[in-house]
Design a protein around this motif. Structure first.
Motif, PDB file in Angstrom:
ATOM      1  N   ALA A  70       3.247   5.443   0.238  1.00  9.61           N
ATOM      2  CA  ALA A  70       2.180   4.479   0.510  1.00  9.61           C
ATOM      3  C   ALA A  70       2.477   3.138  -0.158  1.00  9.61           C
ATOM      4  O   ALA A  70       2.278   2.074   0.436  1.00  9.61           O
ATOM      5  CB  ALA A  70       0.831   5.021   0.033  1.00  9.61           C
ATOM      6  N   TYR A  71       2.965   3.184  -1.395  1.00 14.04           N
ATOM      7  CA  TYR A  71       3.313   1.960  -2.104  1.00 14.04           C
ATOM      8  C   TYR A  71       4.397   1.198  -1.348  1.00 14.04           C
ATOM      9  O   TYR A  71       4.302  -0.009  -1.146  1.00 14.04           O
ATOM     10  CB  TYR A  71       3.789   2.283  -3.525  1.00 14.04           C
ATOM     11  N   GLY A  72       5.442   1.912  -0.923  1.00 12.33           N
ATOM     12  CA  GLY A  72       6.530   1.262  -0.190  1.00 12.33           C
ATOM     13  C   GLY A  72       6.049   0.625   1.095  1.00 12.33           C
ATOM     14  O   GLY A  72       6.413  -0.507   1.419  1.00 12.33           O
ATOM     15  N   TYR A  73       5.208   1.342   1.820  1.00 10.70           N
ATOM     16  CA  TYR A  73       4.677   0.829   3.082  1.00 10.70           C
ATOM     17  C   TYR A  73       3.857  -0.428   2.839  1.00 10.70           C
ATOM     18  O   TYR A  73       4.053  -1.448   3.504  1.00 10.70           O
ATOM     19  CB  TYR A  73       3.823   1.910   3.754  1.00 10.70           C
ATOM     20  N   HIS A  74       2.935  -0.373   1.885  1.00 16.00           N
ATOM     21  CA  HIS A  74       2.076  -1.534   1.633  1.00 16.00           C
ATOM     22  C   HIS A  74       2.853  -2.687   1.022  1.00 16.00           C
ATOM     23  O   HIS A  74       2.563  -3.852   1.306  1.00 16.00           O
ATOM     24  CB  HIS A  74       0.887  -1.136   0.762  1.00 16.00           C
ATOM     25  N   ASN A  75       3.844  -2.372   0.208  1.00 19.23           N
ATOM     26  CA  ASN A  75       4.681  -3.421  -0.362  1.00 19.23           C
ATOM     27  C   ASN A  75       5.406  -4.178   0.746  1.00 19.23           C
ATOM     28  O   ASN A  75       5.493  -5.415   0.723  1.00 19.23           O
ATOM     29  CB  ASN A  75       5.675  -2.825  -1.350  1.00 19.23           C
ATOM     30  N   GLU A  76       5.902  -3.441   1.741  1.00 20.68           N
ATOM     31  CA  GLU A  76       6.584  -4.067   2.871  1.00 20.68           C
ATOM     32  C   GLU A  76       5.628  -4.968   3.661  1.00 20.68           C
ATOM     33  O   GLU A  76       5.972  -6.095   4.024  1.00 20.68           O
ATOM     34  CB  GLU A  76       7.166  -2.981   3.780  1.00 20.68           C
ATOM     35  N   LEU A  77       4.409  -4.481   3.886  1.00 25.10           N
ATOM     36  CA  LEU A  77       3.414  -5.305   4.589  1.00 25.10           C
ATOM     37  C   LEU A  77       3.101  -6.579   3.814  1.00 25.10           C
ATOM     38  O   LEU A  77       3.006  -7.663   4.398  1.00 25.10           O
ATOM     39  CB  LEU A  77       2.112  -4.518   4.804  1.00 25.10           C
ATOM     40  N   ILE A  78       2.954  -6.440   2.512  1.00 29.74           N
ATOM     41  CA  ILE A  78       2.651  -7.610   1.678  1.00 29.74           C
ATOM     42  C   ILE A  78       3.791  -8.611   1.743  1.00 29.74           C
ATOM     43  O   ILE A  78       3.559  -9.825   1.865  1.00 29.74           O
ATOM     44  CB  ILE A  78       2.370  -7.174   0.222  1.00 29.74           C
ATOM     45  N   GLN A  79       5.032  -8.136   1.680  1.00 24.62           N
ATOM     46  CA  GLN A  79       6.181  -9.035   1.761  1.00 24.62           C
ATOM     47  C   GLN A  79       6.207  -9.779   3.096  1.00 24.62           C
ATOM     48  O   GLN A  79       6.495 -10.975   3.143  1.00 24.62           O
ATOM     49  CB  GLN A  79       7.487  -8.258   1.558  1.00 24.62           C
ATOM     50  N   GLU A  80       5.899  -9.064   4.185  1.00 23.97           N
ATOM     51  CA  GLU A  80       5.860  -9.712   5.503  1.00 23.97           C
ATOM     52  C   GLU A  80       4.784 -10.790   5.547  1.00 23.97           C
ATOM     53  O   GLU A  80       5.011 -11.886   6.054  1.00 23.97           O
ATOM     54  CB  GLU A  80       5.602  -8.671   6.595  1.00 23.97           C
ATOM     55  N   ARG A  81       3.617 -10.475   5.005  1.00 25.12           N
ATOM     56  CA  ARG A  81       2.511 -11.448   5.009  1.00 25.12           C
ATOM     57  C   ARG A  81       2.843 -12.662   4.156  1.00 25.12           C
ATOM     58  O   ARG A  81       2.521 -13.787   4.509  1.00 25.12           O
ATOM     59  CB  ARG A  81       1.207 -10.804   4.517  1.00 25.12           C
TER      60      ARG A  81
END
Length: 69
Positions: free
Chosen positions: A24-35
């Protein structure tokens, strides 16, 4: 009253939870980086538009001075 889970079962459940949290952390971290990347691009566009508007304003001011003064 529930019986306590064996230590091995608790350890296995903790490991599964850790894996889920890591995923979950990896997934959300990736989304945050994209944003953040998108935000950076938008901010750069805003800065370009601001520069264009400053140029337009100075051009209009110069034209006003030439015509009216």
């Amino acid at each position: 009253v529930r019986a306590a889970a064996p230590l091995g079962q608790v350890s296995e459940m903790a490991e599964q939870l850790e894996e889920r949290l890591f995923h979950a952390y990896g997934y959300h971290n990736e989304l945050i980086q994209e944003r953040l990347q998108e935000l950076t691009e938008v901010m750069e566009s805003v800065e370009e538009v601001q520069a264009e508007l400053r140029h337009i304003c100075s051009t209009v001011e110069a034209a006003y001075r030439d015509l009216c003064l």
